[in-house]
Scaffold this motif. Sequence first.
Motif, PDB file in Angstrom:
ATOM      1  N   ALA A  11       0.860  -1.187   0.000  1.00  0.00           N
ATOM      2  CA  ALA A  11       0.000   0.000   0.000  1.00  0.00           C
ATOM      3  C   ALA A  11       0.890   1.228   0.000  1.00  0.00           C
ATOM      4  N   SER A  12       0.499   2.231  -0.800  1.00  0.00           N
ATOM      5  CA  SER A  12       1.296   3.455  -0.862  1.00  0.00           C
ATOM      6  C   SER A  12       0.626   4.554  -0.047  1.00  0.00           C
ATOM      7  N   ALA A  13       1.414   5.436   0.502  1.00  0.00           N
ATOM      8  CA  ALA A  13       0.909   6.581   1.261  1.00  0.00           C
ATOM      9  C   ALA A  13       0.529   7.707   0.311  1.00  0.00           C
ATOM     10  N   ASP A  71       1.851  10.486  -0.174  1.00  0.00           N
ATOM     11  CA  ASP A  71       2.995  11.124  -0.828  1.00  0.00           C
ATOM     12  C   ASP A  71       3.657  10.234  -1.871  1.00  0.00           C
ATOM     13  N   CYS A 127       4.937   7.251  -1.332  1.00  0.00           N
ATOM     14  CA  CYS A 127       5.932   6.360  -0.734  1.00  0.00           C
ATOM     15  C   CYS A 127       5.253   5.136  -0.124  1.00  0.00           C
ATOM     16  N   LEU A 128       6.056   4.126   0.188  1.00  0.00           N
ATOM     17  CA  LEU A 128       5.526   2.894   0.766  1.00  0.00           C
ATOM     18  C   LEU A 128       4.893   3.144   2.126  1.00  0.00           C
ATOM     19  N   ASP A 129       3.665   2.657   2.303  1.00  0.00           N
ATOM     20  CA  ASP A 129       2.990   2.765   3.595  1.00  0.00           C
ATOM     21  C   ASP A 129       3.167   1.465   4.373  1.00  0.00           C
ATOM     22  N   HIS A 130       2.773   0.365   3.770  1.00  0.00           N
ATOM     23  CA  HIS A 130       2.992  -0.948   4.392  1.00  0.00           C
ATOM     24  C   HIS A 130       2.826  -2.035   3.339  1.00  0.00           C
ATOM     25  N   SER A 131       3.255  -3.236   3.674  1.00  0.00           N
ATOM     26  CA  SER A 131       3.110  -4.386   2.777  1.00  0.00           C
ATOM     27  C   SER A 131       2.425  -5.522   3.525  1.00  0.00           C
TER      28      SER A 131
END
Length: 346
Positions: free
Chosen positions: A89-91, A93, A95-99
């Motif tokens: 999941a991307s944030a 901005d 960038c990576l939020d979590h996987s």
Amino acid sequence: MKTIIEKYGHKRVTVVEGGITRHRSIFNGLKVFAENEFSSHLVQKPDVVIIHDAVRPFVEEDIVSKVVMAAKEHGAAGAIRPLVSTVIASAADGCLDHSLERARYRASEMPQAFLFDIIYEAYQQCTDYDLDYGTECLHLALKYCKTNARLVEGTADLWKVTYKRDLYAAESIIKDNLSQQVCVITNVKETLAQIGFLLPESLKSQIKVEAISVSLSKNDSCLQNIISGQCYNFVCVNDERWTIQETQELVNMLEKSNIPLLYPVVLILVHLDIPENNSFSIGMEDLTTIKKFARETKKKNILVYSLLIQYKDPLLLQETVNSAAALIMALIKDRNPELTGQLLVA
């Protein structure tokens, strides 16, 4: 759709107009079983309804049976496959939020099956947001009918034909499935029985072979059984001047069987050119006849090719037969309609 149904002779099919989204289309299909105003004739309501999509064309009967039996017991069931990529999941901005931990999750596939009353009730309770943006039928059964679906491990063939590259993969799978069996029909003199024996033997290392010796004009019952068994490849070995009459008999049998309706049938005419066979020759007139015949049969979804086996040196017989078998396999696997009517030489 109605043209397709008529062409392939489907009988128990009702065409329903789809909606603008996946869920609305499925709901339209379900309404035919329950709402008189939606259909001019009410179709008998089933105990279990199966939902599938056309982008997964290689579903096998076994997996359909498994999800139906599971739906009978649990109310809902669907096929699943392991994830081949990690989901992230991307944030906001970018960038990576979590996987997600891939081992804990599965890809939801089709077919899915439901007790009719459960899935119909779920769709009746759906919000417009569900109908317009939802994609998972199993989730609707859980959300609105508290039905926990049974998950059934699916096969690798359940992948979706989504992108252009997938069309090439799908075509390759179809051709491979059609290239599993060949019927070799020999009608040669006793002096040429060796070639009639060696050719099927050489092919056996690559494909299942049904070899029969028969005159096509006799309409042999063994040949009829092979055609009925969904064989899509035929090799006719003849030691005499090419004649259209006997080959036409086989074409007629294939047409009556409706085998070429779904997939192209490959028919390879093998001519034997040997020193003892002085009467044998293929001239321009024969080649023209073969091309004309191939053009006509291609319209019937039967692809006709010609192969000349030149038997000059007994010491090279096995090598020549192996070369002929390789050409036959290439024609069967490729099924190229542009090569029909051509004469290849082994």
